[in-house]
Scaffold this motif. Structure first.
Motif, mmCIF file in Angstrom:
data_model
loop_
_atom_site.group_PDB
_atom_site.id
_atom_site.type_symbol
_atom_site.label_atom_id
_atom_site.label_comp_id
_atom_site.label_asym_id
_atom_site.label_seq_id
_atom_site.Cartn_x
_atom_site.Cartn_y
_atom_site.Cartn_z
ATOM 1 N N LEU A 173 0.611 -1.081 -0.126
ATOM 2 C CA LEU A 173 -0.016 -0.044 0.042
ATOM 3 C C LEU A 173 0.786 1.259 0.024
ATOM 4 O O LEU A 173 0.364 2.299 -0.382
ATOM 5 C CB LEU A 173 -0.771 -0.009 1.324
ATOM 6 C CG LEU A 173 -2.000 -1.068 1.337
ATOM 7 C CD1 LEU A 173 -2.597 -1.128 2.411
ATOM 8 C CD2 LEU A 173 -2.812 -0.987 0.298
ATOM 9 N N GLY A 207 -9.556 -7.246 -3.731
ATOM 10 C CA GLY A 207 -10.707 -7.883 -4.313
ATOM 11 C C GLY A 207 -10.564 -8.641 -5.274
ATOM 12 O O GLY A 207 -11.754 -8.958 -6.035
ATOM 13 N N GLY A 208 -9.503 -9.182 -5.665
ATOM 14 C CA GLY A 208 -9.426 -10.104 -6.619
ATOM 15 C C GLY A 208 -9.461 -11.359 -6.134
ATOM 16 O O GLY A 208 -9.885 -11.848 -5.016
ATOM 17 N N ALA A 211 -7.256 -12.101 -3.020
ATOM 18 C CA ALA A 211 -7.924 -11.831 -1.734
ATOM 19 C C ALA A 211 -8.918 -12.923 -1.297
ATOM 20 O O ALA A 211 -9.036 -13.428 -0.073
ATOM 21 C CB ALA A 211 -8.583 -10.396 -1.956
ATOM 22 N N THR A 213 -9.264 -16.200 -2.239
ATOM 23 C CA THR A 213 -8.774 -17.578 -1.917
ATOM 24 C C THR A 213 -7.968 -17.561 -0.399
ATOM 25 O O THR A 213 -8.053 -18.340 0.059
ATOM 26 C CB THR A 213 -7.436 -17.869 -2.956
ATOM 27 O OG1 THR A 213 -7.971 -17.477 -4.301
ATOM 28 C CG2 THR A 213 -6.890 -19.055 -3.017
ATOM 29 N N HIS A 229 -12.184 -3.865 0.661
ATOM 30 C CA HIS A 229 -12.070 -3.667 -0.640
ATOM 31 C C HIS A 229 -12.260 -2.133 -1.117
ATOM 32 O O HIS A 229 -13.326 -1.429 -0.287
ATOM 33 C CB HIS A 229 -12.733 -4.596 -1.424
ATOM 34 C CG HIS A 229 -12.672 -4.553 -2.936
ATOM 35 N ND1 HIS A 229 -11.367 -4.288 -3.468
ATOM 36 C CD2 HIS A 229 -13.468 -4.601 -4.061
ATOM 37 C CE1 HIS A 229 -11.623 -4.183 -4.886
ATOM 38 N NE2 HIS A 229 -13.063 -4.369 -5.112
ATOM 39 N N ARG A 235 -13.409 -7.986 -7.941
ATOM 40 C CA ARG A 235 -12.892 -8.118 -9.151
ATOM 41 C C ARG A 235 -12.749 -9.867 -9.415
ATOM 42 O O ARG A 235 -12.662 -10.292 -10.464
ATOM 43 C CB ARG A 235 -11.652 -7.641 -9.324
ATOM 44 C CG ARG A 235 -10.588 -7.897 -10.729
ATOM 45 C CD ARG A 235 -9.411 -7.391 -10.484
ATOM 46 N NE ARG A 235 -9.399 -5.882 -10.336
ATOM 47 C CZ ARG A 235 -9.650 -5.061 -11.477
ATOM 48 N NH1 ARG A 235 -9.686 -5.490 -12.684
ATOM 49 N NH2 ARG A 235 -9.471 -3.719 -11.685
ATOM 50 N N MET A 240 -15.840 -17.558 -6.951
ATOM 51 C CA MET A 240 -15.072 -17.256 -5.688
ATOM 52 C C MET A 240 -15.949 -16.325 -4.854
ATOM 53 O O MET A 240 -15.951 -16.235 -3.570
ATOM 54 C CB MET A 240 -13.828 -16.576 -5.998
ATOM 55 C CG MET A 240 -12.795 -17.588 -6.714
ATOM 56 S SD MET A 240 -12.407 -18.952 -5.662
ATOM 57 C CE MET A 240 -10.816 -18.526 -4.746
ATOM 58 N N ILE A 293 -2.959 -7.304 -3.077
ATOM 59 C CA ILE A 293 -3.521 -6.361 -4.119
ATOM 60 C C ILE A 293 -2.685 -6.602 -5.444
ATOM 61 O O ILE A 293 -2.461 -5.486 -6.278
ATOM 62 C CB ILE A 293 -3.495 -4.883 -3.526
ATOM 63 C CG1 ILE A 293 -1.869 -4.807 -2.985
ATOM 64 C CG2 ILE A 293 -4.506 -4.836 -2.361
ATOM 65 C CD1 ILE A 293 -1.804 -3.335 -2.600
ATOM 66 N N LYS A 311 0.220 -7.499 -17.523
ATOM 67 C CA LYS A 311 0.960 -7.199 -16.201
ATOM 68 C C LYS A 311 2.232 -7.317 -16.190
ATOM 69 O O LYS A 311 2.939 -7.129 -15.021
ATOM 70 C CB LYS A 311 -0.052 -8.014 -15.261
ATOM 71 C CG LYS A 311 -1.502 -7.462 -14.748
ATOM 72 C CD LYS A 311 -1.904 -8.689 -13.770
ATOM 73 C CE LYS A 311 -3.325 -8.053 -13.584
ATOM 74 N NZ LYS A 311 -4.090 -8.937 -12.694
ATOM 75 N N PRO A 335 1.413 -15.717 -12.661
ATOM 76 C CA PRO A 335 0.574 -14.768 -11.922
ATOM 77 C C PRO A 335 -0.337 -15.530 -11.144
ATOM 78 O O PRO A 335 -1.175 -14.829 -10.156
ATOM 79 C CB PRO A 335 -0.249 -14.116 -13.231
ATOM 80 C CG PRO A 335 -0.181 -15.497 -14.164
ATOM 81 C CD PRO A 335 0.884 -16.181 -13.880
HETATM 82 P P1 NDP Z 1 -5.736 -8.730 -9.141
HETATM 83 O O1 NDP Z 1 -4.942 -7.893 -9.826
HETATM 84 O O2 NDP Z 1 -6.635 -9.537 -9.933
HETATM 85 O O3 NDP Z 1 -6.535 -7.979 -8.185
HETATM 86 C C1 NDP Z 1 -6.023 -7.029 -7.107
HETATM 87 C C2 NDP Z 1 -6.942 -6.436 -6.271
HETATM 88 O O4 NDP Z 1 -6.241 -5.774 -5.256
HETATM 89 C C3 NDP Z 1 -7.900 -5.673 -6.983
HETATM 90 O O5 NDP Z 1 -9.536 -5.918 -6.532
HETATM 91 C C4 NDP Z 1 -7.769 -4.259 -6.761
HETATM 92 O O6 NDP Z 1 -8.630 -3.452 -6.876
HETATM 93 C C5 NDP Z 1 -7.050 -4.214 -5.717
HETATM 94 N N1 NDP Z 1 -6.050 -3.370 -5.288
HETATM 95 C C6 NDP Z 1 -5.132 -3.069 -6.298
HETATM 96 N N2 NDP Z 1 -4.337 -1.965 -5.762
HETATM 97 C C7 NDP Z 1 -4.745 -1.796 -4.662
HETATM 98 C C8 NDP Z 1 -4.396 -0.515 -3.672
HETATM 99 N N3 NDP Z 1 -3.584 0.119 -3.886
HETATM 100 N N4 NDP Z 1 -5.194 -0.624 -2.701
HETATM 101 C C9 NDP Z 1 -6.382 -1.340 -2.544
HETATM 102 N N5 NDP Z 1 -6.642 -2.232 -3.104
HETATM 103 C C10 NDP Z 1 -6.047 -2.377 -4.473
HETATM 104 O O7 NDP Z 1 -4.665 -9.599 -8.443
HETATM 105 P P2 NDP Z 1 -4.989 -11.085 -7.671
HETATM 106 O O8 NDP Z 1 -3.574 -11.270 -7.062
HETATM 107 O O9 NDP Z 1 -6.210 -11.373 -6.998
HETATM 108 O O10 NDP Z 1 -4.982 -12.122 -9.252
HETATM 109 C C11 NDP Z 1 -3.974 -11.857 -9.947
HETATM 110 C C12 NDP Z 1 -4.506 -13.077 -11.014
HETATM 111 O O11 NDP Z 1 -4.177 -14.603 -10.486
HETATM 112 C C13 NDP Z 1 -5.546 -13.025 -11.485
HETATM 113 O O12 NDP Z 1 -5.780 -13.217 -13.118
HETATM 114 C C14 NDP Z 1 -6.596 -13.844 -10.864
HETATM 115 O O13 NDP Z 1 -7.589 -14.499 -11.548
HETATM 116 C C15 NDP Z 1 -5.530 -15.152 -10.732
HETATM 117 N N6 NDP Z 1 -5.716 -15.932 -9.606
HETATM 118 C C16 NDP Z 1 -6.450 -17.036 -9.587
HETATM 119 C C17 NDP Z 1 -6.699 -17.859 -8.484
HETATM 120 C C18 NDP Z 1 -7.489 -18.921 -8.941
HETATM 121 O O14 NDP Z 1 -8.137 -19.214 -9.721
HETATM 122 N N7 NDP Z 1 -7.689 -19.934 -7.660
HETATM 123 C C19 NDP Z 1 -6.139 -17.563 -7.143
HETATM 124 C C20 NDP Z 1 -5.482 -16.317 -7.095
HETATM 125 C C21 NDP Z 1 -5.265 -15.374 -8.408
HETATM 126 P P3 NDP Z 1 -9.690 -3.030 -7.971
HETATM 127 O O15 NDP Z 1 -10.537 -4.317 -8.271
HETATM 128 O O16 NDP Z 1 -10.631 -1.819 -7.492
HETATM 129 O O17 NDP Z 1 -8.788 -2.697 -9.203
#
Ligand code: NDP
Length: 363
Positions: A173, A207-208, A211, A213, A229, A235, A240, A293, A311, A335
């Motif tokens: 952060l 919120g992805g 988070a 998992t 979030h 997201r 999930m 995040i 990314k 990723p």
């Molecule tokens: P993501 O980029 O998908 O999500 C990051 C989250 O963090 C978003 O909700 C984002 O908010 C939030 N965020 C980003 N920056 C900040 C900040 N500075 N302050 C507060 N909140 C913030 O990353 P993940 O690590 O969750 O996922 C990465 C990839 O891995 C994805 O493709 C995902 O699908 C995959 N994955 C799959 C899994 C599975 O299938 N089991 C498990 C884990 C990951 P906002 O939404 O507003 O942008």
């Protein structure tokens, strides 16, 4: 008179001798000078040759970039295959494990092992089989016709094959208090650290899918989780989201950001959050804050040179990148899982692929 003549003759002969000597000296002098010139020439040539040797480095069979689980495992395999790999350790010697206190999910250590200690063991094992580890980081990468050029700030190296294992760093952060309590309640890896907070309250930021998992994983460990979030929608994938919403041990706080991590000087005791819509702040008690995040892969030097996703993660098929002879292993091409053991596994794959590639290119 005869005496006089003799004296004159002697004088003249001396004179001739002198002139001869002078001439000879001059000659010798010239010769010496010539010799000196020659010596100088040879010296310069020698120096040039030496210089040439310095800049004309040998082409390594394999260079591995990164000293985390992926890089070191690749080095162990490559060294045991007699490839004499050269490994550039990078800025974080040991990779992300050095930020973890105790690693309890790496097989072979039933009592767990200190993250830094584990990285030291990896290095020892890689060096034992002949890996040359250089504590420097790559700052440039260039694909030439028959080899690859890797530059550090001090020197440059050439290799026939390259394994990129430069990892990814978890996004933070950017709060001072988050740094202060990192490793003391602030974590970027639930599967590594959640176990220490069994039965306690924690917050997860993000919120992805990560988070979700992490929250679900911790809920199973009897941990009360609050997801914070910054928006009013997750997201994460639908499935999930449904799992999270159904879980009684997980609560949601929407439209909010963490402003400060609170602690007692030793451990995290809570977080101060702010609602971005109302501007209201409040404090939440918790024993830990898990950041989910996203991650930033360390791929800046490969930009526009190797295929990546949006990314910045390297796109690799069984560790093969789009460039022949360049392989990617570990978090830099992952990723999703981002675990020490998955990184080690892909490091092994990359070394085997590189070994095959080098053998093939020799035929
Ligand atoms: P993501 O980029 O998908 O999500 C990051 C989250 O963090 C978003 O909700 C984002 O908010 C939030 N965020 C980003 N920056 C900040 C900040 N500075 N302050 C507060 N909140 C913030 O990353 P993940 O690590 O969750 O996922 C990465 C990839 O891995 C994805 O493709 C995902 O699908 C995959 N994955 C799959 C899994 C599975 O299938 N089991 C498990 C884990 C990951 P906002 O939404 O507003 O942008």
């Amino acid at each position: 008179m005869a005496k006089k003549k003799k004296r004159k003759e002697k004088k003249e002969s001396k004179k001739t001798e002198k002139t001869k000597k002078k001439k000879q000296e001059k000659k010798t002098g010239k010769k010496v000078k010539k010799k000196k010139k020659q010596e100088k020439k040879t010296e310069t040539k020698g120096k040039k040759e030496k210089k040439g040797k310095k800049t004309k480095k040998k082409i390594e069979e394999l260079i591995i970039l990164g000293s985390g689980c992926a890089g070191m495992t690749a080095a162990i395999y490559a060294a045991r295959a007699d490839l004499e790999p050269l490994l550039l350790a990078g800025p974080e010697k040991g990779g992300q494990l050095i930020w973890t206190t105790k690693v309890e999910n790496y097989p072979g250590f039933p009592e767990g092992i200190d993250g830094t200690k584990l990285t030291e063991l990896f290095r020892k094992q890689a060096e034992r089989f002949g890996t040359k580890v250089i504590d420097d980081k790559a700052v440039s990468f260039e694909a030439k016709k028959t080899y690859f050029n890797i530059g550090t700030e001090k020197e440059s190296f050439k290799a026939k094959a390259v394994i990129i294992a430069t990892g990814a760093r978890a996004k933070m952060l950017g709060l001072k208090s988050e740094q202060k309590y990192f490793g003391r309640g602030v974590s970027t890896c639930a599967s590594c650290d959640a176990y220490f907070f069994k039965g306690k309250d924690v917050v997860v930021v993000g919120g992805g899918d990560s988070a979700c998992t992490e929250a679900l994983f911790m809920a199973k460990l009897d941990i009360n989780v609050t997801i914070i979030h910054r928006r009013d929608k997750l997201r994460a994938s639908k499935i999930m989201q449904e799992r999270v919403f159904k879980n009684k041990k997980i609560e949601m706080i929407w439209d909010s950001v963490v402003e400060e991590v609170l602690g007692d000087g030793t451990m995290v005791t809570g977080v101060k959050i702010k609602n971005v819509k109302t501007g209201k702040t409040k404090k939440i008690k918790c024993a830990a804050m898990f950041l989910a995040i996203g991650h930033k892969p360390n791929t800046e030097i490969f930009k526009d040179k190797i295929k990546m996703d949006n990314k910045g993660f390297i796109i690799a098929e069984d560790t093969k990148t789009n460039i022949k002879g360049v392989f990617a292993a570990g978090d830099v091409q992952d990723p999703v899982y981002k675990q020490a053991v998955t990184a080690a596994g892909s490091g092994c794959k990359a070394a085997l692929e590189a070994e095959g590639y080098l053998a093939e290119s020799k035929q």
